[in-house]
Design a protein around this motif. Structure first.
Motif, PDB file in Angstrom:
ATOM      1  N   MET A   1       0.855  -1.171   0.000  1.00 13.98           N
ATOM      2  CA  MET A   1       0.000   0.000   0.000  1.00 13.98           C
ATOM      3  C   MET A   1       0.901   1.234   0.000  1.00 13.98           C
ATOM      4  N   ASP A   2       0.574   2.155  -0.860  1.00 11.42           N
ATOM      5  CA  ASP A   2       1.416   3.353  -0.910  1.00 11.42           C
ATOM      6  C   ASP A   2       1.084   4.291   0.254  1.00 11.42           C
ATOM      7  N   GLU A   3       2.000   5.197   0.500  1.00  9.23           N
ATOM      8  CA  GLU A   3       1.903   6.066   1.681  1.00  9.23           C
ATOM      9  C   GLU A   3       0.693   6.999   1.629  1.00  9.23           C
ATOM     10  N   ARG A   4       0.352   7.520   0.441  1.00  8.33           N
ATOM     11  CA  ARG A   4      -0.806   8.407   0.329  1.00  8.33           C
ATOM     12  C   ARG A   4      -2.103   7.681   0.688  1.00  8.33           C
ATOM     13  N   LYS A   5      -2.221   6.455   0.221  1.00  8.57           N
ATOM     14  CA  LYS A   5      -3.421   5.673   0.509  1.00  8.57           C
ATOM     15  C   LYS A   5      -3.512   5.390   2.005  1.00  8.57           C
ATOM     16  N   ARG A   6      -2.395   5.049   2.596  1.00  4.42           N
ATOM     17  CA  ARG A   6      -2.355   4.783   4.038  1.00  4.42           C
ATOM     18  C   ARG A   6      -2.749   6.030   4.822  1.00  4.42           C
ATOM     19  N   ASP A   7      -2.179   7.162   4.469  1.00  4.53           N
ATOM     20  CA  ASP A   7      -2.500   8.423   5.155  1.00  4.53           C
ATOM     21  C   ASP A   7      -3.975   8.776   5.006  1.00  4.53           C
ATOM     22  N   SER A   8      -4.532   8.504   3.848  1.00  2.00           N
ATOM     23  CA  SER A   8      -5.942   8.772   3.605  1.00  2.00           C
ATOM     24  C   SER A   8      -6.822   7.894   4.500  1.00  2.00           C
ATOM     25  N   ILE A   9      -6.472   6.619   4.651  1.00  2.00           N
ATOM     26  CA  ILE A   9      -7.242   5.714   5.502  1.00  2.00           C
ATOM     27  C   ILE A   9      -7.126   6.132   6.967  1.00  2.00           C
ATOM     28  N   VAL A  10      -5.935   6.516   7.398  1.00  4.86           N
ATOM     29  CA  VAL A  10      -5.741   6.970   8.783  1.00  4.86           C
ATOM     30  C   VAL A  10      -6.580   8.219   9.047  1.00  4.86           C
ATOM     31  N   ALA A  11      -6.582   9.153   8.118  1.00  4.38           N
ATOM     32  CA  ALA A  11      -7.374  10.376   8.285  1.00  4.38           C
ATOM     33  C   ALA A  11      -8.864  10.039   8.358  1.00  4.38           C
ATOM     34  N   TYR A  12      -9.323   9.130   7.526  1.00  5.81           N
ATOM     35  CA  TYR A  12     -10.723   8.718   7.546  1.00  5.81           C
ATOM     36  C   TYR A  12     -11.079   8.088   8.890  1.00  5.81           C
ATOM     37  N   LEU A  13     -10.223   7.203   9.384  1.00  3.35           N
ATOM     38  CA  LEU A  13     -10.484   6.546  10.668  1.00  3.35           C
ATOM     39  C   LEU A  13     -10.513   7.553  11.816  1.00  3.35           C
ATOM     40  N   ARG A  14      -9.615   8.500  11.789  1.00  4.65           N
ATOM     41  CA  ARG A  14      -9.608   9.527  12.846  1.00  4.65           C
ATOM     42  C   ARG A  14     -10.885  10.363  12.818  1.00  4.65           C
ATOM     43  N   ARG A  15     -11.347  10.723  11.602  1.00  4.88           N
ATOM     44  CA  ARG A  15     -12.593  11.480  11.470  1.00  4.88           C
ATOM     45  C   ARG A  15     -13.773  10.674  12.013  1.00  4.88           C
ATOM     46  N   ARG A  16     -13.869   9.404  11.644  1.00  2.00           N
ATOM     47  CA  ARG A  16     -14.971   8.553  12.096  1.00  2.00           C
ATOM     48  C   ARG A  16     -14.923   8.347  13.604  1.00  2.00           C
ATOM     49  N   MET A  17     -13.731   8.175  14.159  1.00  4.51           N
ATOM     50  CA  MET A  17     -13.593   8.016  15.611  1.00  4.51           C
ATOM     51  C   MET A  17     -14.068   9.277  16.317  1.00  4.51           C
ATOM     52  N   ALA A  18     -13.724  10.443  15.791  1.00  7.95           N
ATOM     53  CA  ALA A  18     -14.154  11.712  16.397  1.00  7.95           C
ATOM     54  C   ALA A  18     -15.673  11.862  16.307  1.00  7.95           C
ATOM     55  N   GLU A  19     -16.256  11.405  15.198  1.00  7.94           N
ATOM     56  CA  GLU A  19     -17.709  11.514  15.018  1.00  7.94           C
ATOM     57  C   GLU A  19     -18.485  10.701  16.056  1.00  7.94           C
ATOM     58  N   VAL A  20     -17.972   9.529  16.412  1.00 10.49           N
ATOM     59  CA  VAL A  20     -18.701   8.658  17.346  1.00 10.49           C
ATOM     60  C   VAL A  20     -18.135   8.720  18.759  1.00 10.49           C
ATOM     61  N   GLY A  21     -17.112   9.537  18.982  1.00  5.60           N
ATOM     62  CA  GLY A  21     -16.589   9.740  20.330  1.00  5.60           C
ATOM     63  C   GLY A  21     -15.648   8.658  20.825  1.00  5.60           C
ATOM     64  N   ILE A  22     -14.931   8.030  19.929  1.00  6.94           N
ATOM     65  CA  ILE A  22     -13.957   7.014  20.325  1.00  6.94           C
ATOM     66  C   ILE A  22     -12.599   7.678  20.489  1.00  6.94           C
ATOM     67  N   GLU A  23     -11.992   7.497  21.665  1.00  5.68           N
ATOM     68  CA  GLU A  23     -10.667   8.042  21.938  1.00  5.68           C
ATOM     69  C   GLU A  23      -9.615   6.966  21.640  1.00  5.68           C
ATOM     70  N   LEU A  24      -8.369   7.404  21.466  1.00  3.51           N
ATOM     71  CA  LEU A  24      -7.290   6.443  21.225  1.00  3.51           C
ATOM     72  C   LEU A  24      -7.123   5.477  22.390  1.00  3.51           C
ATOM     73  N   ASP A  25      -7.357   5.954  23.612  1.00  6.89           N
ATOM     74  CA  ASP A  25      -7.260   5.080  24.783  1.00  6.89           C
ATOM     75  C   ASP A  25      -8.325   3.980  24.736  1.00  6.89           C
ATOM     76  N   ASP A  26      -9.517   4.324  24.255  1.00  8.04           N
ATOM     77  CA  ASP A  26     -10.583   3.323  24.114  1.00  8.04           C
ATOM     78  C   ASP A  26     -10.159   2.240  23.125  1.00  8.04           C
ATOM     79  N   LEU A  27      -9.594   2.671  22.034  1.00 12.39           N
ATOM     80  CA  LEU A  27      -9.147   1.743  21.003  1.00 12.39           C
ATOM     81  C   LEU A  27      -8.011   0.861  21.530  1.00 12.39           C
ATOM     82  N   ALA A  28      -7.065   1.451  22.229  1.00 13.72           N
ATOM     83  CA  ALA A  28      -5.949   0.691  22.791  1.00 13.72           C
ATOM     84  C   ALA A  28      -6.441  -0.338  23.812  1.00 13.72           C
ATOM     85  N   ALA A  29      -7.417   0.042  24.641  1.00 16.59           N
ATOM     86  CA  ALA A  29      -7.969  -0.882  25.631  1.00 16.59           C
ATOM     87  C   ALA A  29      -8.687  -2.041  24.947  1.00 16.59           C
TER      88      ALA A  29
END
Length: 113
Positions: free
Chosen positions: A1-29
């Motif tokens: 997977m190229d770096e641009r595609k990876r960065d795009s997926i990470v940005a999408y996941l961060r946006r979706r996590m913010a929309e539903v109120g998931i914190e990084l600590d929740d994900l890590a747990a």
């Protein structure tokens, strides 16, 4: 997977996590809990379902046993996973079709030899 595609997926996941109120600590747990469950599993199905061997036997394992499979087949780190590289050995005593019409059917290709 190229770096641009990876960065795009990470940005999408961060946006979706913010929309539903998931914190990084929740994900890590949640990941840590999954890893603990994965490591404590004594039996695992082909689809990734696990059972620690304690409590009631799960439905997927009950169904496999009633179909003629052995419990040991699903053992984590058991004989099923440490099969020799020389080739699989077939134990026909565990054949779920034994005694059925399928087991007694003859192929004309095999009889012609």
């Amino acid at each position: 997977m190229d770096e641009r595609k990876r960065d795009s997926i990470v940005a999408y996941l961060r946006r979706r996590m913010a929309e539903v109120g998931i914190e990084l600590d929740d994900l890590a747990a949640a990941i840590a809990q999954d890893q603990i469950q994965y490591k404590s599993a004594k039996y695992r199905s082909a689809t990734g379902e696990t059972w620690s061997g304690e409590g009631e036997m799960p439905q997927w394992l009950k169904q496999a046993i009633s179909a003629g499979q052995s419990v040991e087949h699903f053992g984590v780190g058991g004989a099923a996973q440490s099969a020799p590289a020389a080739g699989p050995k077939v134990d026909w005593r565990q054949d779920p079709f034994a005694g059925s019409p399928l087991a007694t059917a003859h192929s004309p290709h095999i009889d012609a030899r």
